[in-house]
Design a protein around this motif. Structure first.
Motif, PDB file in Angstrom:
ATOM      1  N   LEU A  43      -4.192  -1.981   6.807  1.00 39.91           N
ATOM      2  CA  LEU A  43      -3.210  -1.077   7.402  1.00 39.91           C
ATOM      3  C   LEU A  43      -3.774   0.329   7.514  1.00 39.91           C
ATOM      4  N   PHE A  44      -3.515   0.980   8.627  1.00 37.44           N
ATOM      5  CA  PHE A  44      -3.909   2.368   8.837  1.00 37.44           C
ATOM      6  C   PHE A  44      -2.659   3.175   9.150  1.00 37.44           C
ATOM      7  N   SER A  45      -2.562   4.362   8.520  1.00 38.70           N
ATOM      8  CA  SER A  45      -1.413   5.226   8.779  1.00 38.70           C
ATOM      9  C   SER A  45      -1.812   6.689   8.662  1.00 38.70           C
ATOM     10  N   GLN A  46      -1.160   7.499   9.451  1.00 43.02           N
ATOM     11  CA  GLN A  46      -1.327   8.942   9.336  1.00 43.02           C
ATOM     12  C   GLN A  46      -0.210   9.551   8.507  1.00 43.02           C
ATOM     13  N   ARG A  47       0.648   8.701   7.968  1.00 45.63           N
ATOM     14  CA  ARG A  47       1.692   9.126   7.035  1.00 45.63           C
ATOM     15  C   ARG A  47       1.441   8.442   5.703  1.00 45.63           C
ATOM     16  N   LEU A  48       1.695   9.150   4.641  1.00 48.83           N
ATOM     17  CA  LEU A  48       1.511   8.606   3.301  1.00 48.83           C
ATOM     18  C   LEU A  48       2.589   7.561   3.029  1.00 48.83           C
ATOM     19  N   ILE A  49       2.170   6.397   2.560  1.00 49.90           N
ATOM     20  CA  ILE A  49       3.094   5.325   2.189  1.00 49.90           C
ATOM     21  C   ILE A  49       2.824   4.995   0.733  1.00 49.90           C
ATOM     22  N   LEU A  50       3.828   5.131  -0.102  1.00 49.50           N
ATOM     23  CA  LEU A  50       3.663   4.906  -1.533  1.00 49.50           C
ATOM     24  C   LEU A  50       3.336   3.446  -1.825  1.00 49.50           C
ATOM     25  N   LYS A  51       2.604   3.235  -2.913  1.00 45.57           N
ATOM     26  CA  LYS A  51       2.189   1.883  -3.300  1.00 45.57           C
ATOM     27  C   LYS A  51       3.401   0.985  -3.539  1.00 45.57           C
ATOM     28  N   ALA A  52       4.465   1.522  -4.097  1.00 46.08           N
ATOM     29  CA  ALA A  52       5.681   0.722  -4.317  1.00 46.08           C
ATOM     30  C   ALA A  52       6.232   0.212  -2.987  1.00 46.08           C
ATOM     31  N   ASP A  53       6.159   1.028  -1.951  1.00 43.76           N
ATOM     32  CA  ASP A  53       6.608   0.604  -0.620  1.00 43.76           C
ATOM     33  C   ASP A  53       5.684  -0.456  -0.036  1.00 43.76           C
ATOM     34  N   ILE A  54       4.387  -0.298  -0.241  1.00 41.76           N
ATOM     35  CA  ILE A  54       3.419  -1.292   0.230  1.00 41.76           C
ATOM     36  C   ILE A  54       3.708  -2.637  -0.432  1.00 41.76           C
ATOM     37  N   ARG A  55       3.998  -2.620  -1.714  1.00 42.77           N
ATOM     38  CA  ARG A  55       4.301  -3.870  -2.433  1.00 42.77           C
ATOM     39  C   ARG A  55       5.602  -4.496  -1.920  1.00 42.77           C
ATOM     40  N   THR A  56       6.561  -3.658  -1.562  1.00 42.60           N
ATOM     41  CA  THR A  56       7.808  -4.178  -0.977  1.00 42.60           C
ATOM     42  C   THR A  56       7.518  -4.905   0.327  1.00 42.60           C
ATOM     43  N   VAL A  57       6.662  -4.327   1.157  1.00 41.12           N
ATOM     44  CA  VAL A  57       6.293  -4.957   2.429  1.00 41.12           C
ATOM     45  C   VAL A  57       5.568  -6.280   2.167  1.00 41.12           C
ATOM     46  N   GLU A  58       4.655  -6.297   1.208  1.00 49.38           N
ATOM     47  CA  GLU A  58       3.957  -7.547   0.860  1.00 49.38           C
ATOM     48  C   GLU A  58       4.962  -8.635   0.487  1.00 49.38           C
ATOM     49  N   ARG A  59       5.929  -8.285  -0.359  1.00 44.59           N
ATOM     50  CA  ARG A  59       6.948  -9.263  -0.789  1.00 44.59           C
ATOM     51  C   ARG A  59       7.802  -9.732   0.394  1.00 44.59           C
ATOM     52  N   GLN A  60       8.153  -8.805   1.277  1.00 44.34           N
ATOM     53  CA  GLN A  60       8.993  -9.175   2.420  1.00 44.34           C
ATOM     54  C   GLN A  60       8.245 -10.071   3.409  1.00 44.34           C
TER      55      GLN A  60
END
Length: 132
Positions: A43-60
């Protein structure tokens, strides 16, 4: 070749600010392990995405697309941030995410970082003072 996140995962249901952040993110690559038991999303982003949010996306992704499969989803995030992020304010925003990742990666490094004294000698530098 980069594709918009929701172009790669058009049916993924997310809500709130997480959906907004990922609407501005890109998938650079998707791959699987030889055993097909791991799915890697770059994933590439120009906005900071917290690790907790990344893990939520993985689970979803796992829950919505592969509920019965013996499959681990891993997102490897890469950020290109604006100059508004100085080392000091980035550390304030992202410290917990760094700790989350270190906790999973290596307990010794996690504990060292947790106890480190962090200073900012100038606007573009960060200095970690670690115990021996």
């Amino acid at each position: 070749m980069r594709k918009a996140f929701f172009e790669v995962f058009p049916d993924l249901k997310l809500t709130g600010s997480l959906k907004d952040k990922l609407a501005q993110a890109f998938v650079e690559r998707v791959s699987t392990s030889k055993q097909r038991d791991k799915l890697h999303i770059y994933l590439f982003s120009q906005r900071l995405i917290l690790k907790a949010d990344i893990r939520t996306v993985e689970r979803q992704i796992k829950k919505q697309f592969f509920p019965e499969a013996n499959l681990e989803i891993h997102i490897f995030e890469r950020f290109e941030l604006s100059m508004q992020y100085t080392p000091k304010n980035l550390m304030e925003l992202y410290r917990e995410s760094i700790l989350d990742e270190l906790r999973d990666y290596n307990r010794v490094e996690f504990n060292a970082f947790l106890r480190a004294e962090i200073t900012y000698p100038d606007a573009h530098k960060i200095c970690l003072h670690l115990e021996d």
